[in-house]
Design a protein around this motif. Sequence first.
Motif, PDB file in Angstrom:
ATOM      1  N   ARG A 124     -13.333 102.471 -22.802  1.00 14.59           N
ATOM      2  CA  ARG A 124     -13.378 103.712 -22.031  1.00 14.59           C
ATOM      3  C   ARG A 124     -12.033 104.445 -22.032  1.00 14.59           C
ATOM      4  O   ARG A 124     -11.999 105.680 -22.107  1.00 14.59           O
ATOM      5  CB  ARG A 124     -13.835 103.445 -20.593  1.00 14.59           C
ATOM      6  CG  ARG A 124     -15.273 102.941 -20.487  1.00 14.59           C
ATOM      7  CD  ARG A 124     -16.280 103.940 -20.994  1.00 14.59           C
ATOM      8  NE  ARG A 124     -16.474 104.984 -19.991  1.00 14.59           N
ATOM      9  CZ  ARG A 124     -17.184 106.070 -20.177  1.00 14.59           C
ATOM     10  NH1 ARG A 124     -17.774 106.293 -21.337  1.00 14.59           N
ATOM     11  NH2 ARG A 124     -17.313 106.960 -19.225  1.00 14.59           N
ATOM     12  N   MET A 125     -10.936 103.713 -21.962  1.00 10.97           N
ATOM     13  CA  MET A 125      -9.623 104.372 -21.993  1.00 10.97           C
ATOM     14  C   MET A 125      -9.384 105.029 -23.348  1.00 10.97           C
ATOM     15  O   MET A 125      -8.640 105.995 -23.456  1.00 10.97           O
ATOM     16  CB  MET A 125      -8.506 103.383 -21.668  1.00 10.97           C
ATOM     17  CG  MET A 125      -8.534 102.878 -20.230  1.00 10.97           C
ATOM     18  SD  MET A 125      -8.356 104.166 -18.968  1.00 10.97           S
ATOM     19  CE  MET A 125      -6.629 104.573 -19.121  1.00 10.97           C
ATOM     20  N   HIS A 126     -10.038 104.540 -24.375  1.00 11.20           N
ATOM     21  CA  HIS A 126      -9.914 105.150 -25.703  1.00 11.20           C
ATOM     22  C   HIS A 126     -10.839 106.363 -25.834  1.00 11.20           C
ATOM     23  O   HIS A 126     -10.407 107.436 -26.253  1.00 11.20           O
ATOM     24  CB  HIS A 126     -10.240 104.123 -26.792  1.00 11.20           C
ATOM     25  CG  HIS A 126     -10.278 104.718 -28.168  1.00 11.20           C
ATOM     26  ND1 HIS A 126      -9.135 105.117 -28.829  1.00 11.20           N
ATOM     27  CD2 HIS A 126     -11.309 105.014 -28.988  1.00 11.20           C
ATOM     28  CE1 HIS A 126      -9.462 105.627 -30.000  1.00 11.20           C
ATOM     29  NE2 HIS A 126     -10.786 105.567 -30.125  1.00 11.20           N
ATOM     30  N   GLU A 127     -12.102 106.200 -25.444  1.00 14.82           N
ATOM     31  CA  GLU A 127     -13.091 107.231 -25.769  1.00 14.82           C
ATOM     32  C   GLU A 127     -13.154 108.387 -24.783  1.00 14.82           C
ATOM     33  O   GLU A 127     -13.500 109.511 -25.164  1.00 14.82           O
ATOM     34  CB  GLU A 127     -14.485 106.620 -25.926  1.00 14.82           C
ATOM     35  CG  GLU A 127     -15.088 106.104 -24.643  1.00 14.82           C
ATOM     36  CD  GLU A 127     -16.402 105.347 -24.841  1.00 14.82           C
ATOM     37  OE1 GLU A 127     -17.121 105.196 -23.833  1.00 14.82           O
ATOM     38  OE2 GLU A 127     -16.700 104.921 -25.952  1.00 14.82           O
ATOM     39  N   ALA A 185      -0.280 106.266 -22.331  1.00 15.91           N
ATOM     40  CA  ALA A 185      -0.448 106.499 -23.770  1.00 15.91           C
ATOM     41  C   ALA A 185       0.365 105.502 -24.587  1.00 15.91           C
ATOM     42  O   ALA A 185       0.017 105.201 -25.732  1.00 15.91           O
ATOM     43  CB  ALA A 185      -0.049 107.930 -24.129  1.00 15.91           C
ATOM     44  N   GLY A 186       1.418 104.967 -23.995  1.00 15.82           N
ATOM     45  CA  GLY A 186       2.216 103.952 -24.673  1.00 15.82           C
ATOM     46  C   GLY A 186       1.623 102.564 -24.567  1.00 15.82           C
ATOM     47  O   GLY A 186       2.023 101.653 -25.306  1.00 15.82           O
ATOM     48  N   TYR A 187       0.664 102.390 -23.664  1.00 12.59           N
ATOM     49  CA  TYR A 187       0.080 101.062 -23.446  1.00 12.59           C
ATOM     50  C   TYR A 187      -1.332 100.924 -24.014  1.00 12.59           C
ATOM     51  O   TYR A 187      -1.628 100.001 -24.776  1.00 12.59           O
ATOM     52  CB  TYR A 187       0.051 100.747 -21.941  1.00 12.59           C
ATOM     53  CG  TYR A 187      -0.714  99.490 -21.622  1.00 12.59           C
ATOM     54  CD1 TYR A 187      -0.156  98.245 -21.865  1.00 12.59           C
ATOM     55  CD2 TYR A 187      -2.004  99.549 -21.112  1.00 12.59           C
ATOM     56  CE1 TYR A 187      -0.861  97.077 -21.603  1.00 12.59           C
ATOM     57  CE2 TYR A 187      -2.727  98.396 -20.841  1.00 12.59           C
ATOM     58  CZ  TYR A 187      -2.147  97.171 -21.090  1.00 12.59           C
ATOM     59  OH  TYR A 187      -2.849  96.023 -20.840  1.00 12.59           O
ATOM     60  N   TRP A 188      -2.220 101.824 -23.639  1.00 12.83           N
ATOM     61  CA  TRP A 188      -3.648 101.629 -23.908  1.00 12.83           C
ATOM     62  C   TRP A 188      -4.040 101.592 -25.377  1.00 12.83           C
ATOM     63  O   TRP A 188      -4.936 100.826 -25.748  1.00 12.83           O
ATOM     64  CB  TRP A 188      -4.478 102.656 -23.151  1.00 12.83           C
ATOM     65  CG  TRP A 188      -4.632 102.229 -21.727  1.00 12.83           C
ATOM     66  CD1 TRP A 188      -3.975 102.742 -20.649  1.00 12.83           C
ATOM     67  CD2 TRP A 188      -5.449 101.172 -21.237  1.00 12.83           C
ATOM     68  NE1 TRP A 188      -4.342 102.063 -19.505  1.00 12.83           N
ATOM     69  CE2 TRP A 188      -5.251 101.087 -19.844  1.00 12.83           C
ATOM     70  CE3 TRP A 188      -6.333 100.281 -21.821  1.00 12.83           C
ATOM     71  CZ2 TRP A 188      -5.900 100.166 -19.043  1.00 12.83           C
ATOM     72  CZ3 TRP A 188      -6.991  99.355 -21.030  1.00 12.83           C
ATOM     73  CH2 TRP A 188      -6.762  99.308 -19.649  1.00 12.83           C
ATOM     74  N   PRO A 189      -3.445 102.373 -26.264  1.00 12.19           N
ATOM     75  CA  PRO A 189      -3.877 102.298 -27.666  1.00 12.19           C
ATOM     76  C   PRO A 189      -3.701 100.906 -28.295  1.00 12.19           C
ATOM     77  O   PRO A 189      -4.383 100.584 -29.272  1.00 12.19           O
ATOM     78  CB  PRO A 189      -3.012 103.342 -28.365  1.00 12.19           C
ATOM     79  CG  PRO A 189      -2.744 104.348 -27.296  1.00 12.19           C
ATOM     80  CD  PRO A 189      -2.543 103.505 -26.043  1.00 12.19           C
ATOM     81  N   THR A 190      -2.824 100.089 -27.742  1.00 10.52           N
ATOM     82  CA  THR A 190      -2.603  98.748 -28.301  1.00 10.52           C
ATOM     83  C   THR A 190      -2.944  97.647 -27.299  1.00 10.52           C
ATOM     84  O   THR A 190      -2.575  96.489 -27.510  1.00 10.52           O
ATOM     85  CB  THR A 190      -1.137  98.590 -28.763  1.00 10.52           C
ATOM     86  OG1 THR A 190      -0.269  98.806 -27.637  1.00 10.52           O
ATOM     87  CG2 THR A 190      -0.804  99.576 -29.876  1.00 10.52           C
ATOM     88  N   ALA A 191      -3.640  97.986 -26.211  1.00 15.21           N
ATOM     89  CA  ALA A 191      -3.991  96.980 -25.199  1.00 15.21           C
ATOM     90  C   ALA A 191      -4.834  95.882 -25.836  1.00 15.21           C
ATOM     91  O   ALA A 191      -5.671  96.142 -26.703  1.00 15.21           O
ATOM     92  CB  ALA A 191      -4.745  97.636 -24.047  1.00 15.21           C
ATOM     93  N   GLY A 192      -4.619  94.670 -25.366  1.00 17.06           N
ATOM     94  CA  GLY A 192      -5.316  93.525 -25.933  1.00 17.06           C
ATOM     95  C   GLY A 192      -6.245  92.862 -24.943  1.00 17.06           C
ATOM     96  O   GLY A 192      -6.839  93.513 -24.077  1.00 17.06           O
TER      97      GLY A 192
END
Length: 186
Positions: free
Chosen positions: A74-77, A57-64
């Motif tokens: 997919r990690m978001h939805e 949760a600390g990584y995926w919302p801002t993954a580039g």
Amino acid sequence: MRRLFLHINVSIDGYIADLDGDIDWRFADEEFQAHLDTMLESIDGMVFGRTAFEQLAGYWPTAGDEVSATQRRRMHELPKYVMSRTLRDTEWHNSHLLGDDPATALNDLKRQDGQDLALFAGGQAATAAIGLGVLDQLRLLVNPVILGSGTRLFDGTYPKKDLRLVGTRKFASGALLSTYDLVAEE
């Protein structure tokens, strides 16, 4: 009925993280990234233990751009379900706590229509899932490395489970994906 499978990287000697908790020893080439994209497109939800959930949760919302567009999307939805006795709320999009009875919650999810669910967990959550009897399949990505110490994949007490090998895939890096169904008890 949907299945719940564990998908996890492991060293030849059974560790999922090194002594410092790092996973940078695992390989991640283009072939494996394509495998992850395909796997993420084939599921309807993800299950995490608390520790893995908090880290991701600390990584995926801002993954580039270091990850594929498919993985970011997919990690978001996808719905994210968390096995935790201590976490009280979640902020990551589409995240849900499984509550005090994760076995019942997971079995209810498995009874719903749709595609399989993937357990992306640490050792404690993987061991708990085995103990709760909710796992249907293990997908172990065995990396060509011996770590010697660290976090074991299964560490603790759990019942004996018979497995049936249902598939293997060798990656160019030398990693081997071994897929096992858990044999139902009679």
